[in-house]
Scaffold this motif. Structure first.
Motif: not given
Length: 165
Positions: A61-72
């Motif tokens: 979505x718009x609030x994040x730049x492309x390529x953001x990943x959350x990992x657990x």
């Protein structure tokens, strides 16, 4: 021939010892830092809980730049960690959050596409219980100093988990 048999047995013993040493070396996912298990608990004594696991979610979505990943990820001692790709190399010990479970063997991660987004972190423990934290994700990367505020009440058990022993 006796010399060759003796040499072959010797190589087997040496190979077995090297393999055993390699299997006994502990691995590390991240620095445990604050929020680790109580020193008197079985986790702090280095006992294994089970398998390592990893999951990821990518907001779109718009609030994040492309390529953001959350990992657990979880380690063999049952600790769980969060990585926000906007903070390369920083793995946050989820033990910092209230009610963080011990002996994590499985992870699941998802994120909503709203502004701000919600990051759902679900952890499965060795006894089959599931615990979930809901964290507000926005333009500020998750860090050890921001995770507690972003995740509010921390972890809550999910009722009626079907895989519980």
């Amino acid at each position: 021939m006796k010399k060759l048999a003796w040499a072959a047995r010797g190589m087997s013993v040496v190979s077995g010892a090297v393999l055993l040493g390699a299997l006994m070396v502990p691995s590390a996912v991240a620095d445990d830092g604050p929020g680790t298990a109580d020193p008197s608990s079985s986790m702090a004594a280095g006992k294994k809980c089970g398998a390592r696991d990893v999951s990821s979610a990518a907001p779109d979505y718009v609030n994040f730049p492309d390529g953001v990943i959350f990992r657990v990820a979880s380690d063999a001692q049952g600790h769980a960690f969060l990585n926000d790709s906007r903070n390369p190399g920083v793995w946050i010990n989820l033990g910092l959050l209230d009610n963080a479970p011990d002996c994590v063997i499985g992870t699941a991660t998802s994120v909503t596409e709203s502004n701000p987004g919600l990051l759902y972190i679900t952890l499965l423990t060795r006894d089959g219980a599931q615990h979930q934290a809901v964290c507000t994700s926005d333009s500020t990367p998750f860090a050890p100093s921001t995770i507690v505020a972003a995740c509010g009440t921390g972890f809550s058990p999910l009722p009626n988990t079907p895989v519980k022993r």
